[in-house]
Design a protein around this motif. Structure first.
Motif, PDB file in Angstrom:
ATOM      1  N   LYS A  11     -39.092  -0.766   8.009  1.00 55.75           N
ATOM      2  CA  LYS A  11     -37.909   0.090   8.108  1.00 55.75           C
ATOM      3  C   LYS A  11     -37.253   0.177   6.731  1.00 55.75           C
ATOM      4  O   LYS A  11     -37.020  -0.834   6.076  1.00 55.75           O
ATOM      5  CB  LYS A  11     -36.929  -0.475   9.133  1.00 55.75           C
ATOM      6  N   ASP A  12     -36.978   1.387   6.291  1.00 57.74           N
ATOM      7  CA  ASP A  12     -36.336   1.663   5.001  1.00 57.74           C
ATOM      8  C   ASP A  12     -37.208   1.306   3.793  1.00 57.74           C
ATOM      9  O   ASP A  12     -36.727   1.335   2.662  1.00 57.74           O
ATOM     10  CB  ASP A  12     -34.980   0.945   4.886  1.00 57.74           C
ATOM     11  N   ARG A  13     -38.464   0.969   4.008  1.00 57.37           N
ATOM     12  CA  ARG A  13     -39.369   0.720   2.876  1.00 57.37           C
ATOM     13  C   ARG A  13     -39.931   2.054   2.390  1.00 57.37           C
ATOM     14  O   ARG A  13     -40.285   2.911   3.193  1.00 57.37           O
ATOM     15  CB  ARG A  13     -40.528  -0.179   3.285  1.00 57.37           C
ATOM     16  N   LYS A  14     -40.049   2.201   1.091  1.00 56.89           N
ATOM     17  CA  LYS A  14     -40.558   3.439   0.508  1.00 56.89           C
ATOM     18  C   LYS A  14     -41.989   3.227   0.031  1.00 56.89           C
ATOM     19  O   LYS A  14     -42.273   2.272  -0.693  1.00 56.89           O
ATOM     20  CB  LYS A  14     -39.687   3.877  -0.663  1.00 56.89           C
ATOM     21  N   PHE A  15     -42.864   4.163   0.426  1.00 58.70           N
ATOM     22  CA  PHE A  15     -44.266   4.097   0.057  1.00 58.70           C
ATOM     23  C   PHE A  15     -44.587   5.142  -1.012  1.00 58.70           C
ATOM     24  O   PHE A  15     -44.161   6.295  -0.894  1.00 58.70           O
ATOM     25  CB  PHE A  15     -45.154   4.370   1.279  1.00 58.70           C
ATOM     26  N   LEU A  16     -45.364   4.737  -1.989  1.00 56.97           N
ATOM     27  CA  LEU A  16     -45.901   5.664  -2.989  1.00 56.97           C
ATOM     28  C   LEU A  16     -47.411   5.637  -2.858  1.00 56.97           C
ATOM     29  O   LEU A  16     -48.025   4.564  -2.904  1.00 56.97           O
ATOM     30  CB  LEU A  16     -45.507   5.241  -4.404  1.00 56.97           C
ATOM     31  N   VAL A  17     -48.016   6.811  -2.685  1.00 52.35           N
ATOM     32  CA  VAL A  17     -49.468   6.926  -2.640  1.00 52.35           C
ATOM     33  C   VAL A  17     -49.903   7.729  -3.849  1.00 52.35           C
ATOM     34  O   VAL A  17     -49.445   8.860  -4.065  1.00 52.35           O
ATOM     35  CB  VAL A  17     -49.948   7.606  -1.342  1.00 52.35           C
ATOM     36  N   VAL A  18     -50.782   7.136  -4.648  1.00 55.41           N
ATOM     37  CA  VAL A  18     -51.303   7.817  -5.834  1.00 55.41           C
ATOM     38  C   VAL A  18     -52.695   8.329  -5.495  1.00 55.41           C
ATOM     39  O   VAL A  18     -53.598   7.547  -5.219  1.00 55.41           O
ATOM     40  CB  VAL A  18     -51.356   6.866  -7.054  1.00 55.41           C
ATOM     41  N   GLY A  19     -52.857   9.646  -5.481  1.00 60.73           N
ATOM     42  CA  GLY A  19     -54.143  10.257  -5.148  1.00 60.73           C
ATOM     43  C   GLY A  19     -53.963  11.316  -4.079  1.00 60.73           C
ATOM     44  O   GLY A  19     -53.006  11.264  -3.297  1.00 60.73           O
ATOM     45  N   GLY A  20     -54.885  12.281  -4.057  1.00 66.91           N
ATOM     46  CA  GLY A  20     -54.757  13.382  -3.119  1.00 66.91           C
ATOM     47  C   GLY A  20     -56.060  13.772  -2.445  1.00 66.91           C
ATOM     48  O   GLY A  20     -56.147  14.837  -1.841  1.00 66.91           O
ATOM     49  N   GLY A  21     -57.066  12.894  -2.511  1.00 68.99           N
ATOM     50  CA  GLY A  21     -58.373  13.205  -1.935  1.00 68.99           C
ATOM     51  C   GLY A  21     -58.540  12.666  -0.526  1.00 68.99           C
ATOM     52  O   GLY A  21     -57.568  12.396   0.191  1.00 68.99           O
ATOM     53  N   ASN A  22     -59.803  12.487  -0.142  1.00 67.24           N
ATOM     54  CA  ASN A  22     -60.132  12.059   1.226  1.00 67.24           C
ATOM     55  C   ASN A  22     -59.551  10.697   1.586  1.00 67.24           C
ATOM     56  O   ASN A  22     -59.027  10.509   2.683  1.00 67.24           O
ATOM     57  CB  ASN A  22     -61.653  12.034   1.426  1.00 67.24           C
ATOM     58  N   ILE A  23     -59.674   9.745   0.671  1.00 72.17           N
ATOM     59  CA  ILE A  23     -59.186   8.393   0.972  1.00 72.17           C
ATOM     60  C   ILE A  23     -57.664   8.385   1.047  1.00 72.17           C
ATOM     61  O   ILE A  23     -57.085   7.758   1.930  1.00 72.17           O
ATOM     62  CB  ILE A  23     -59.718   7.369  -0.052  1.00 72.17           C
ATOM     63  N   ALA A  24     -57.011   9.110   0.150  1.00 71.74           N
ATOM     64  CA  ALA A  24     -55.549   9.211   0.206  1.00 71.74           C
ATOM     65  C   ALA A  24     -55.132   9.831   1.539  1.00 71.74           C
ATOM     66  O   ALA A  24     -54.198   9.348   2.198  1.00 71.74           O
ATOM     67  CB  ALA A  24     -55.035  10.042  -0.960  1.00 71.74           C
ATOM     68  N   PHE A  25     -55.822  10.880   1.950  1.00 66.83           N
ATOM     69  CA  PHE A  25     -55.520  11.526   3.229  1.00 66.83           C
ATOM     70  C   PHE A  25     -55.652  10.530   4.382  1.00 66.83           C
ATOM     71  O   PHE A  25     -54.775  10.437   5.237  1.00 66.83           O
ATOM     72  CB  PHE A  25     -56.452  12.716   3.467  1.00 66.83           C
ATOM     73  N   GLU A  26     -56.732   9.753   4.376  1.00 63.91           N
ATOM     74  CA  GLU A  26     -56.963   8.772   5.447  1.00 63.91           C
ATOM     75  C   GLU A  26     -55.836   7.746   5.511  1.00 63.91           C
ATOM     76  O   GLU A  26     -55.312   7.441   6.585  1.00 63.91           O
ATOM     77  CB  GLU A  26     -58.306   8.075   5.210  1.00 63.91           C
ATOM     78  N   LYS A  27     -55.434   7.214   4.336  1.00 65.87           N
ATOM     79  CA  LYS A  27     -54.370   6.198   4.303  1.00 65.87           C
ATOM     80  C   LYS A  27     -53.031   6.795   4.733  1.00 65.87           C
ATOM     81  O   LYS A  27     -52.288   6.189   5.508  1.00 65.87           O
ATOM     82  CB  LYS A  27     -54.232   5.586   2.900  1.00 65.87           C
ATOM     83  N   ILE A  28     -52.724   7.998   4.252  1.00 68.24           N
ATOM     84  CA  ILE A  28     -51.448   8.633   4.589  1.00 68.24           C
ATOM     85  C   ILE A  28     -51.416   8.993   6.066  1.00 68.24           C
ATOM     86  O   ILE A  28     -50.393   8.795   6.734  1.00 68.24           O
ATOM     87  CB  ILE A  28     -51.215   9.867   3.690  1.00 68.24           C
TER      88      ILE A  28
END
Length: 195
Positions: A11-28
């Motif tokens: 709760k209230d934690r902020k996530f940063l995802v670096v990347g925009g490909g298949n693996i990034a999509f899966e994690k997001i």
């Protein structure tokens, strides 16, 4: 490497995802089951990821990662193909007290993603500590078919009861009895099949 299985309050934690490909999509896609407080940094993203960004109103920064971008975030996931970038972001995250997951490099990760089943408040996690994600995936698929959809409604009812009844031995015994009856009702056939 040893991993401790925990269920983290984000709760209230902020996530940063670096990347925009298949693996990034899966994690997001997996993260959106738990939070929408996600920012993506990538010069390009795949169409499916763009759809997730729109659906969940996620923030997208169309840019290469630059030092310091993780400063306002609690947890960083590096899903970029560049292994040197993964290392660099991990070391930056460590120096700033942030949790980091580098998807291709367990040695540059504070945590790994397990394979999960989530039905309402029910959460079951499968992990092989990174040795065989494929096995964890197939075990998850197997158990996904066994776990009844009714578990979500049952847990809602249990939460209501838990909040209505006073703490003490009687509440504990009732909760235990109801949980046992639920398991016996839905898993009795599986248990008898193993005899």
């Amino acid at each position: 490497m040893e991993y401790l299985p925990i269920v983290l309050n984000i709760k209230d934690r902020k996530f940063l995802v670096v990347g925009g490909g298949n693996i990034a999509f899966e994690k997001i896609n997996r993260l959106t089951k738990f939070t929408h407080n996600i920012t993506i940094v990538s010069p390009d993203i795949k169409n499916e990821l763009y759809d997730l960004i729109q659906k969940y109103n996620l923030e997208y920064i169309k840019s290469e990662y630059a030092y310091g971008m993780l400063d306002n975030f609690d947890i960083v996931i590096v899903a970029a193909d560049n292994l040197e970038l993964q290392k660099s972001i991990y070391h930056e995250a460590k120096s700033k007290g942030k949790f980091c997951n580098s998807v291709d490099m367990a040695e540059y990760s504070d945590f790994i993603f397990s394979s999960i089943i989530k039905k309402g408040n029910f959460l079951l996690s499968f992990s092989t500590s990174g040795t065989s994600p494929a096995l964890a995936k197939y075990l998850r698929k197997f158990f996904e078919e066994i776990i009844p959809d009714e578990i979500e409604k049952f847990l809602e009812e249990m939460e209501t009861l838990r909040n209505q009844l006073p703490k003490g031995k009687e509440r504990q015994e009732l909760m235990d009895k109801l949980a046992k009856e639920f398991v016996e009702k839905y898993f009795k056939n599986n248990k008898e099949g193993k005899k």
